[in-house]
Design an enzyme around this catalytic site. Structure first.
Site, short mmCIF file in Angstrom:
data_model
loop_
_atom_site.label_atom_id
_atom_site.label_comp_id
_atom_site.label_asym_id
_atom_site.label_seq_id
_atom_site.Cartn_x
_atom_site.Cartn_y
_atom_site.Cartn_z
N GLN A 21 -8.15 18.10 -43.62
CA GLN A 21 -9.45 18.18 -44.28
C GLN A 21 -10.61 18.33 -43.30
O GLN A 21 -11.73 18.60 -43.71
CB GLN A 21 -9.67 16.96 -45.18
CG GLN A 21 -8.76 16.95 -46.38
CD GLN A 21 -9.00 15.72 -47.23
OE1 GLN A 21 -8.40 14.68 -47.00
NE2 GLN A 21 -9.91 15.85 -48.18
N GLY A 46 -9.91 8.03 -48.44
CA GLY A 46 -8.80 8.60 -47.70
C GLY A 46 -9.18 9.96 -47.14
O GLY A 46 -10.06 10.64 -47.68
N CYS A 76 -11.69 14.29 -54.49
CA CYS A 76 -11.26 14.72 -53.16
C CYS A 76 -12.48 15.17 -52.37
O CYS A 76 -13.32 15.91 -52.89
CB CYS A 76 -10.26 15.86 -53.30
SG CYS A 76 -9.63 16.46 -51.73
N LEU A 77 -12.56 14.72 -51.12
CA LEU A 77 -13.70 15.11 -50.28
C LEU A 77 -13.74 16.63 -50.06
O LEU A 77 -14.80 17.18 -49.80
CB LEU A 77 -13.65 14.38 -48.94
CG LEU A 77 -13.79 12.86 -49.04
CD1 LEU A 77 -13.65 12.22 -47.67
CD2 LEU A 77 -15.10 12.47 -49.70
N HIS A 126 -1.81 10.97 -52.65
CA HIS A 126 -2.83 12.02 -52.58
C HIS A 126 -2.93 12.56 -51.14
O HIS A 126 -2.94 13.77 -50.92
CB HIS A 126 -4.17 11.44 -53.05
CG HIS A 126 -5.33 12.38 -52.97
ND1 HIS A 126 -5.96 12.84 -54.11
CD2 HIS A 126 -5.99 12.91 -51.93
CE1 HIS A 126 -6.97 13.62 -53.73
NE2 HIS A 126 -7.00 13.68 -52.42
N GLU A 127 -3.00 11.64 -50.16
CA GLU A 127 -3.18 12.07 -48.77
C GLU A 127 -1.91 12.72 -48.21
O GLU A 127 -2.00 13.70 -47.46
CB GLU A 127 -3.62 10.89 -47.90
CG GLU A 127 -4.97 10.30 -48.29
CD GLU A 127 -6.11 11.30 -48.42
OE1 GLU A 127 -6.10 12.33 -47.71
OE2 GLU A 127 -7.01 11.05 -49.25
N HIS A 185 -1.83 16.23 -49.20
CA HIS A 185 -2.65 17.09 -48.32
C HIS A 185 -1.84 17.57 -47.11
O HIS A 185 -1.96 18.74 -46.71
CB HIS A 185 -3.87 16.33 -47.80
CG HIS A 185 -5.07 16.42 -48.67
ND1 HIS A 185 -5.69 17.60 -48.99
CD2 HIS A 185 -5.78 15.44 -49.29
CE1 HIS A 185 -6.73 17.36 -49.77
NE2 HIS A 185 -6.80 16.05 -49.97
#
Length: 173
Positions: A51, A46, A94-95, A136-137, A140
């Protein structure tokens, strides 16, 4: 499609609340393509537009198990409309917080609404990994990171680690 650089903790951009997308344009389609390319390259399941430094309510996801059969989803202005009382714990990463993983408890099932790239409103149910990824996304998009669901002690340790790493990077050490 372009692989874009990821915004990494402690960058304050990660705390921005993203703006709604007003209409689906070629720029939004290009953004979604770049996000998918960036997400697959990372690799991740994701990615929120913030991000890659774009404060718009756009998310890309692909929780398919097979790398040969991608099932990409592009969510424009997503929102959770219902969440189960039952919780599930998943190890999240997380990226934007590379190589850090921690167990997070979230609702096991959710219903969410979003606009697709054709401008259609879609309502969808998700459970398990997909439900975790959606939550999660969307976090963000609201300036919330998965570490915000951890204890203050764990969160402070992660922030300290990434602040030190960023300082080393900028000082050239």
């Amino acid at each position: 499609m372009t692989i874009r650089p990821l915004v990494i903790l402690p960058d304050p951009k990660l705390r921005l609340v993203s703006e709604p997308v007003k209409e689906i344009t070629d720029e939004i389609r290009k953004l979604a393509d770049d996000m998918l390319e960036t997400m697959y390259d990372a690799p991740g399941v994701g990615l929120a537009a913030i991000q890659i430094g774009v404060p718009l309510r756009v998310v890309t996801m692909d929780v398919s198990k097979s790398e040969s059969e991608h099932q990409p989803l592009v969510l424009i202005n997503p929102e959770v409309t219902w969440a189960s009382e039952e919780k599930r714990v998943y190890e999240e990463g997380c990226l934007s917080i590379p190589e850090y993983y921690e167990e997070v408890e979230r609702p096991d099932r959710v219903r969410f609404r979003y606009m697709n790239l054709n401008g259609e409103i879609v309502e969808q149910d998700a459970e398990a990994l997909m439900a975790t990824c959606v939550q999660h996304e969307i976090d963000h998009l609201n300036g919330v990171l998965f570490i915000d669901h951890l204890s203050k002690l764990k969160r402070d340790r992660v922030m300290t680690k990434f602040k030190k790493a960023a300082k080393r990077e900028t000082s050239g050490a």
